[in-house]
Scaffold this motif. Structure first.
Motif, mmCIF file in Angstrom:
data_model
loop_
_atom_site.group_PDB
_atom_site.id
_atom_site.type_symbol
_atom_site.label_atom_id
_atom_site.label_comp_id
_atom_site.label_asym_id
_atom_site.label_seq_id
_atom_site.Cartn_x
_atom_site.Cartn_y
_atom_site.Cartn_z
ATOM 1 N N SER A 127 25.997 12.965 21.374
ATOM 2 C CA SER A 127 27.034 13.029 20.284
ATOM 3 C C SER A 127 26.650 11.665 19.283
ATOM 4 C CB SER A 127 28.436 13.027 20.740
ATOM 5 O OG SER A 127 28.660 12.074 21.863
ATOM 6 N N ALA A 128 26.334 10.667 19.967
ATOM 7 C CA ALA A 128 26.288 9.433 19.035
ATOM 8 C C ALA A 128 24.896 9.173 18.396
ATOM 9 C CB ALA A 128 26.781 8.122 19.852
ATOM 10 N N ILE A 129 23.893 10.045 18.681
ATOM 11 C CA ILE A 129 22.842 9.704 17.940
ATOM 12 C C ILE A 129 22.794 10.008 16.468
ATOM 13 C CG2 ILE A 129 20.325 10.774 17.987
ATOM 14 C CD1 ILE A 129 20.698 11.406 20.781
ATOM 15 N N PRO A 130 22.327 9.044 15.865
ATOM 16 C CA PRO A 130 22.604 9.025 14.369
ATOM 17 C C PRO A 130 21.537 9.825 13.798
ATOM 18 C CG PRO A 130 21.526 6.883 15.074
ATOM 19 C CD PRO A 130 21.688 7.775 16.169
ATOM 20 N N ARG A 131 21.739 10.484 12.918
ATOM 21 C CA ARG A 131 20.918 11.466 11.925
ATOM 22 C C ARG A 131 19.778 10.722 11.346
ATOM 23 N NH1 ARG A 131 21.804 16.807 12.372
ATOM 24 N NH2 ARG A 131 23.901 17.297 13.082
ATOM 25 N N ARG A 132 20.283 9.554 10.609
ATOM 26 C CA ARG A 132 19.465 8.630 10.027
ATOM 27 C C ARG A 132 19.481 7.444 10.783
ATOM 28 N NH1 ARG A 132 20.264 8.481 3.900
ATOM 29 N NH2 ARG A 132 20.309 6.552 4.560
ATOM 30 N N VAL A 133 18.457 6.891 11.015
ATOM 31 C CA VAL A 133 18.494 5.231 11.621
ATOM 32 C C VAL A 133 17.914 4.523 10.262
ATOM 33 C CG1 VAL A 133 17.662 3.955 13.368
ATOM 34 C CG2 VAL A 133 18.047 6.329 13.838
ATOM 35 N N ARG A 134 19.102 3.798 9.896
ATOM 36 C CA ARG A 134 18.954 2.956 8.783
ATOM 37 C C ARG A 134 19.650 1.866 8.895
ATOM 38 N NH1 ARG A 134 16.915 4.494 3.002
ATOM 39 N NH2 ARG A 134 15.239 5.877 3.584
ATOM 40 N N PRO A 135 19.508 0.803 9.917
ATOM 41 C CA PRO A 135 20.355 -0.366 10.184
ATOM 42 C C PRO A 135 20.204 -1.228 8.886
ATOM 43 C CG PRO A 135 18.176 -0.286 11.754
ATOM 44 C CD PRO A 135 18.139 0.672 10.525
ATOM 45 N N PRO A 136 21.688 -1.716 8.902
ATOM 46 C CA PRO A 136 21.649 -2.514 7.596
ATOM 47 C C PRO A 136 20.783 -3.936 7.651
ATOM 48 C CG PRO A 136 23.529 -2.863 9.139
ATOM 49 C CD PRO A 136 22.668 -1.710 9.667
ATOM 50 N N LYS A 137 20.797 -4.537 6.614
ATOM 51 C CA LYS A 137 19.852 -5.909 6.698
ATOM 52 C C LYS A 137 20.329 -6.729 7.720
ATOM 53 C CE LYS A 137 17.623 -8.019 2.713
ATOM 54 N NZ LYS A 137 17.397 -8.328 1.416
ATOM 55 N N GLY A 138 19.472 -7.362 8.460
ATOM 56 C CA GLY A 138 19.702 -8.216 9.373
ATOM 57 C C GLY A 138 18.758 -8.478 10.434
ATOM 58 N N GLU A 139 19.132 -9.120 11.392
ATOM 59 C CA GLU A 139 18.107 -9.525 12.378
ATOM 60 C C GLU A 139 18.823 -9.709 13.734
ATOM 61 O OE1 GLU A 139 16.387 -13.177 10.843
ATOM 62 O OE2 GLU A 139 16.885 -13.959 12.862
ATOM 63 N N ILE A 140 18.028 -9.320 14.897
ATOM 64 C CA ILE A 140 18.643 -9.491 16.034
ATOM 65 C C ILE A 140 17.699 -9.759 17.170
ATOM 66 C CG2 ILE A 140 18.605 -7.067 16.732
ATOM 67 C CD1 ILE A 140 21.600 -7.077 17.857
ATOM 68 N N TYR A 141 18.044 -10.681 18.183
ATOM 69 C CA TYR A 141 17.374 -10.700 19.304
ATOM 70 C C TYR A 141 18.023 -10.228 20.448
ATOM 71 C CZ TYR A 141 14.468 -12.867 23.126
ATOM 72 O OH TYR A 141 13.791 -12.830 24.427
ATOM 73 N N VAL A 142 17.543 -9.254 21.011
ATOM 74 C CA VAL A 142 18.102 -8.526 22.274
ATOM 75 C C VAL A 142 17.167 -8.616 23.343
ATOM 76 C CG1 VAL A 142 17.294 -6.274 21.724
ATOM 77 C CG2 VAL A 142 19.053 -6.488 23.236
ATOM 78 N N ARG A 143 17.997 -9.043 24.671
ATOM 79 C CA ARG A 143 17.040 -9.055 25.897
ATOM 80 C C ARG A 143 17.621 -8.281 27.054
ATOM 81 N NH1 ARG A 143 17.982 -15.228 28.087
ATOM 82 N NH2 ARG A 143 20.409 -15.250 27.930
ATOM 83 N N VAL A 144 16.810 -7.631 27.900
ATOM 84 C CA VAL A 144 17.310 -7.027 28.903
ATOM 85 C C VAL A 144 16.271 -7.532 30.053
ATOM 86 C CG1 VAL A 144 18.245 -4.946 27.853
ATOM 87 C CG2 VAL A 144 15.619 -5.212 28.462
ATOM 88 N N GLU A 145 16.999 -7.075 31.556
ATOM 89 C CA GLU A 145 16.366 -7.411 32.562
ATOM 90 C C GLU A 145 15.342 -6.341 32.964
ATOM 91 O OE1 GLU A 145 16.935 -10.605 34.229
ATOM 92 O OE2 GLU A 145 15.326 -9.987 35.702
ATOM 93 N N ASN A 146 14.139 -6.627 32.617
ATOM 94 C CA ASN A 146 12.964 -5.707 33.334
ATOM 95 C C ASN A 146 12.661 -5.965 34.623
ATOM 96 O OD1 ASN A 146 12.491 -3.807 31.078
ATOM 97 N ND2 ASN A 146 10.156 -4.492 31.367
ATOM 98 N N PRO A 147 12.039 -4.950 35.325
ATOM 99 C CA PRO A 147 11.658 -5.327 36.754
ATOM 100 C C PRO A 147 10.769 -6.648 36.821
ATOM 101 C CG PRO A 147 11.129 -2.955 36.381
ATOM 102 C CD PRO A 147 11.665 -3.580 35.128
ATOM 103 N N ARG A 148 10.255 -6.902 35.648
ATOM 104 C CA ARG A 148 9.445 -8.155 35.679
ATOM 105 C C ARG A 148 9.962 -9.452 35.065
ATOM 106 N NH1 ARG A 148 6.996 -3.925 35.674
ATOM 107 N NH2 ARG A 148 5.413 -3.635 37.523
ATOM 108 N N GLY A 149 11.025 -9.166 34.509
ATOM 109 C CA GLY A 149 11.815 -10.283 33.909
ATOM 110 C C GLY A 149 12.364 -9.894 32.549
ATOM 111 N N GLU A 150 12.843 -10.954 31.810
ATOM 112 C CA GLU A 150 13.322 -10.927 30.660
ATOM 113 C C GLU A 150 12.397 -10.213 29.634
ATOM 114 O OE1 GLU A 150 14.914 -14.638 29.007
ATOM 115 O OE2 GLU A 150 14.781 -13.780 26.952
ATOM 116 N N LEU A 151 12.861 -9.010 29.167
ATOM 117 C CA LEU A 151 12.186 -8.411 27.890
ATOM 118 C C LEU A 151 12.828 -8.620 26.657
ATOM 119 C CD1 LEU A 151 9.857 -6.105 27.106
ATOM 120 C CD2 LEU A 151 11.795 -4.520 27.362
ATOM 121 N N GLY A 152 12.450 -8.867 25.793
ATOM 122 C CA GLY A 152 13.016 -9.272 24.629
ATOM 123 C C GLY A 152 12.522 -8.644 23.288
ATOM 124 N N TYR A 153 13.458 -8.364 22.514
ATOM 125 C CA TYR A 153 12.794 -7.633 21.104
ATOM 126 C C TYR A 153 13.638 -8.479 20.085
ATOM 127 C CZ TYR A 153 11.224 -3.390 23.480
ATOM 128 O OH TYR A 153 10.524 -2.675 24.502
#
Lengths: 385, 158
Positions: free
Chosen positions: A305-331
């Protein structure tokens, strides 16, 4: 060990014999390099003086590709970063875009994501533990691990059709809802896994030969680990109590009761290969705990239900990190307001973890490099991207 | 105690009056003069109320307007606060001071930014290509990069 060698060297010099350094090339096709990695070893006899890693053999231009595809088309590329933990890679990327766009994800999706991510973590650790045993010379645990990993892959296959690269977690949801028997199947897996962990302990982890090969080898002190950016089991093996699932919580990890496992130096020194290995074994049990709790309160609902039809994030930037089995995976994702990412940088945990190898291999034997490399648990797919 | 980026900026501004440090509200992040960055980095790592002991990520960015940016994402495991620091340099002379000796994580990450974006890290002890072959020419993640037709006389298939 280092001191012993030095005395021998002195003795050799007294005898009037000449010593010189030798360069040994290990890889790119060496079985213990888990992919294509070349290590240049500078040796003095059997003793390692320097390790120079050469990476990039598996470089597939993930970041360049990402700049030329739409946001949703990048997800299959993230699968191929750490190909043993595809779901965790999808998760991090989807989280980043969702935070940029301000999407609230339905409850059921969060639960599915957490269960899948933890199953994937167990599957990945099983490979790590099995192949580590094989690096050291124990072949049977490898077969046991792959036997049990199969059950997890079956669940993934039944859910989304793929066994290795899933493209499962989408921006705002997941690609397929789980099948009717999912809860029962996953509960069965947990029941199968618990005895496996005990079996692995009996067969491999507390085996005298295995301990002799791994305890007191490749000691990584906590401050060095932090300064080199080591994360995941590598950091926790050095006794640092840090896990992003607890310390920088994302998704719904803050709702579950579990413990962060750290190396205690039971068989040797804190931060040796055995500690890093055991953190993975203990983490499988913790993942089982999370899965069990998530299954208890698994909600109903629509997963798309929450999947957007058009993915167009507003102007900006983000650093996101999650715990992978091998450690911190960041984007690190930069959006310029169009349908294509302006820049996607993947911070792979293995990249930083591998960079410490020179520091922790000096003074050990050639055979120990295999043990050290195995304990880092590298996947070249994410290191080279 | 965790600090907000704005508070950290004010601390830095007070500590280094002769280094140009700016605050960008939109991200939020701190912009530091590229060739004075290491001094600031050492302060960020060692000051008792900051203690940014880990460099999460260092990325190079081509902003497509003639500038290159070296972006550092810092994290403090002690105080649990985060900070983004950017060094903006012109693409003709992309020189940023290396922080490889401050956080060893930066060693390989700076090599990667040099390899793919072409930022030169001054003071880096081993600035070689890391992901691309050592004899590659050009920096592939530049926005104006043109894919070469030949590599060492071999036609590149794509």
């Amino acid at each position: 060990m280092l001191d012993n060698t030095l005395t021998t060297r002195e003795e050799i010099r007294d005898l009037g014999l000449r010593t010189e350094e030798m360069v040994l090339n290990m890889g790119p096709q060496h079985p213990s390099t888990h992919g294509v990695l070349r290590l240049e070893l500078v040796l003095e006899g059997e003793i390692i003086r320097k390790v120079i890693p050469h990476i990039g053999y598996l470089h597939r231009c993930f970041e360049k590709h990402a700049e030329n595809e739409s946001y949703t088309q990048v997800i299959p590329y993230t699968d191929r970063l750490d190909y043993l933990a595809s779901i965790n890679n999808n998760h991090g990327y989807a989280l980043g875009i969702e935070r940029l766009m301000g999407i609230e994800v339905p409850e059921r999706v969060e639960f599915i994501r957490v269960i899948m991510a933890e199953l994937q973590r167990i599957a990945s650790h099983l490979v790590a533990i099995g192949t580590y045993g094989m690096d050291i010379g124990a072949f049977t645990p490898f077969l046991y691990c792959f036997r049990d990993r199969e059950h997890i892959l079956d669940v993934f296959e039944k859910t989304c059709g793929a066994r290795l690269l899933y493209n499962y977690i989408w921006i705002g949801g997941v690609s397929h809802d789980v099948y009717p028997d999912f809860v029962k199947d996953v509960a069965d897996i947990v029941k199968i896994l618990r005895p496996t962990i005990k079996e692995l302990n009996d067969l491999l982890n507390y085996n005298k030969i295995f301990i002799d090969r791994t305890a007191n080898i490749g000691i990584l002190p906590a401050d060095v680990a932090i300064n080199f950016g080591c994360t995941g089991p590598m950091l926790r093996g050095s006794g640092v109590d840090f896990d992003l699932r607890r310390d920088d919580p994302y998704s719904i990890y803050d709702r579950f009761e579990w413990e962060v496992q750290v190396g205690k130096g039971e068989m040797g020194t804190v931060g040796d290969c055995w500690d890093r290995h055991m953190v993975r074994v203990w983490e499988m049990e913790e993942s089982c705990k999370i899965i069990e709790q998530a299954l208890e309160s698994f909600p109903e609902g629509d997963v798309q239900s929450a999947i957007p039809r058009r993915v167009r994030p507003p102007k900006g930037e983000i650093y996101v990190r999650v715990e992978n089995p091998r450690g911190e995976l960041g984007y690190y994702i930069i959006s310029d307001g169009t349908g294509t990412p302006f820049r996607v940088k993947g911070r792979a945990p293995g990249f930083s973890n591998l960079s410490v190898i020179n520091e922790i291999s000096k003074g050990y034997m050639v055979a120990d490099v295999v043990a050290i490399l195995g304990s880092i648990d590298i996947v070249l797919g994410e290191i080279d991207r | 105690m965790a600090l907000e980026p704005k508070e950290i900026y004010e601390k830095l501004h007070a500590a280094f009056p002769d280094i140009s440090i700016e605050f960008d509200e939109t991200v939020p992040c701190i912009l530091v003069e590229p060739m004075k960055w290491k001094t600031v980095a050492l302060f960020l790592r060692d000051a008792d109320d900051l203690k940014f002991d880990s460099l999460m990520c260092l990325s190079g960015v081509d902003t497509a307007d003639g500038n290159l940016v070296s972006v550092c994402h810092l994290d403090s495991m002690v105080h649990r606060h985060k900070l983004t620091v950017k060094c903006i340099v012109p693409a003709e002379e992309p020189k940023v001071e290396s922080v490889e000796r401050v956080w060893r994580t930066a060693d390989w990450h700076e090599r990667e930014a040099y390899d793919l974006i072409g930022i030169e890290y001054v003071g880096h002890r081993d600035l070689r290509r890391i992901l691309m072959p050592y004899d590659w020419t050009g920096h592939p993640l530049r926005k104006d990069y043109e894919v070469p037709e030949f590599y060492n006389g071999i036609k590149v298939p794509y």
